[in-house]
Design a protein around this motif. Structure first.
Motif, short mmCIF file in Angstrom:
data_model
loop_
_atom_site.label_atom_id
_atom_site.label_comp_id
_atom_site.label_asym_id
_atom_site.label_seq_id
_atom_site.Cartn_x
_atom_site.Cartn_y
_atom_site.Cartn_z
N ARG A 41 0.83 -1.22 0.00
CA ARG A 41 0.00 0.00 0.00
C ARG A 41 0.86 1.26 0.00
O ARG A 41 0.55 2.24 -0.68
N GLU A 42 1.97 1.23 0.75
CA GLU A 42 2.88 2.38 0.81
C GLU A 42 3.49 2.66 -0.57
O GLU A 42 3.55 3.81 -1.01
N ILE A 43 3.91 1.60 -1.26
CA ILE A 43 4.48 1.76 -2.61
C ILE A 43 3.41 2.30 -3.55
O ILE A 43 3.66 3.24 -4.31
N GLU A 44 2.21 1.72 -3.49
CA GLU A 44 1.12 2.16 -4.37
C GLU A 44 0.80 3.63 -4.14
O GLU A 44 0.60 4.39 -5.08
N SER A 45 0.78 4.05 -2.88
CA SER A 45 0.44 5.42 -2.55
C SER A 45 1.54 6.40 -2.99
O SER A 45 1.27 7.39 -3.66
N ARG A 46 2.79 6.11 -2.63
CA ARG A 46 3.87 7.06 -2.91
C ARG A 46 4.29 7.09 -4.37
O ARG A 46 4.66 8.15 -4.89
N ALA A 47 4.25 5.94 -5.05
CA ALA A 47 4.64 5.91 -6.46
C ALA A 47 3.44 6.11 -7.39
O ALA A 47 3.61 6.18 -8.61
N GLU A 48 2.26 6.18 -6.82
CA GLU A 48 1.03 6.33 -7.59
C GLU A 48 0.89 5.25 -8.67
O GLU A 48 0.74 5.53 -9.86
N PHE B 135 16.93 -4.98 -1.13
CA PHE B 135 16.88 -3.72 -0.41
C PHE B 135 15.69 -3.69 0.53
O PHE B 135 14.63 -4.26 0.25
N ALA B 136 15.83 -2.97 1.64
CA ALA B 136 14.72 -2.72 2.55
C ALA B 136 13.74 -1.79 1.83
O ALA B 136 14.16 -0.95 1.03
N PRO B 137 12.44 -1.94 2.09
CA PRO B 137 11.46 -1.07 1.43
C PRO B 137 11.74 0.43 1.59
O PRO B 137 11.55 1.19 0.66
N GLU B 138 12.23 0.85 2.77
CA GLU B 138 12.52 2.28 2.99
C GLU B 138 13.59 2.77 2.01
O GLU B 138 13.48 3.87 1.47
N ALA B 139 14.63 1.97 1.81
CA ALA B 139 15.70 2.36 0.87
C ALA B 139 15.16 2.39 -0.55
O ALA B 139 15.47 3.30 -1.33
#
Length: 193
Positions: free
Chosen positions: A23-30, A67-71
């Motif tokens: 969900r974080e990836i979908e939201s931030r990368a649209e 890689f960690a998701p944050e990176a």
């Protein structure tokens, strides 16, 4: 729409606890992610800003390469950050050579990989038969050069010296942009001394 295939053991990291990372990836990368957990295939569809959406496949690929998701999400937040994956199989003769070269890249107690990160400011991950780097263009170039030196058999001391030199160069180049404080900045038309 893009497709990226990631290793089975990284699917859980991509999805995250309760789907939080996805969900974080979908939201931030649209983007919208369609993950096939059987095959590791991930379909990435841009649903918002197309420029942000371009980072979506690289974020997924970065997580798939260790890689960690944050990176990985730094690729969305900072358009100067880039992902580069070096294929270690291409630089090795067989499985034993790959294991030896990975050991040289990691270093004793992870020292070499850690120095690559500390002296360049890039994120460096060695996973499977790849070395992944996330950083600015100069940072990625410095890590790539250091890794190639190691793969070509250079002594670690020479590689560390190279990294320290590049660190100092990058540091001094960065200072050129911030050389003047408002109090010491030259007036319009003056030349700095």
């Amino acid at each position: 729409m893009r497709h990226v295939t990631i290793p089975q053991d990284r699917i859980g990291v991509l999805i995250g606890e309760g789907g939080a990372t996805m969900r974080e990836i979908e939201s931030r990368a649209e983007v919208r992610l369609d993950i096939d957990s059987e095959t590791g295939s991930v379909r990435i569809e841009s649903v918002g800003d197309p420029v942000k959406g371009l980072a979506g496949p690289d974020v997924v690929k970065a997580i798939g390469r260790g890689f960690a998701p944050e990176a990985a999400l730094e690729l969305v937040d900072d358009d100067m950050r880039m992902l580069e994956i070096l294929d270690l199989d291409a630089a090795t003769r067989n499985r034993n050579d790959l294991r030896r070269q990975k050991g040289r890249l990691i270093g004793e107690n992870g020292r070499t990989r850690e120095l690559m990160e500390d002296l360049t400011g890039a994120d460096v991950v060695i996973y499977g038969s790849t070395l992944g780097v996330i950083g600015g263009p100069e940072q990625v170039d410095a890590v790539r050069s250091a890794a190639e030196m190691i793969l070509d058999g250079a002594p670690h001391g020479a590689v560390y010296s190279f990294l320290e030199r590049r660190h100092n160069e990058m540091k001094s180049e960065g200072l050129e942009y911030h050389e003047f404080t408002p109090e010491t900045a030259p007036e319009a038309g003056e030349t700095p001394e």
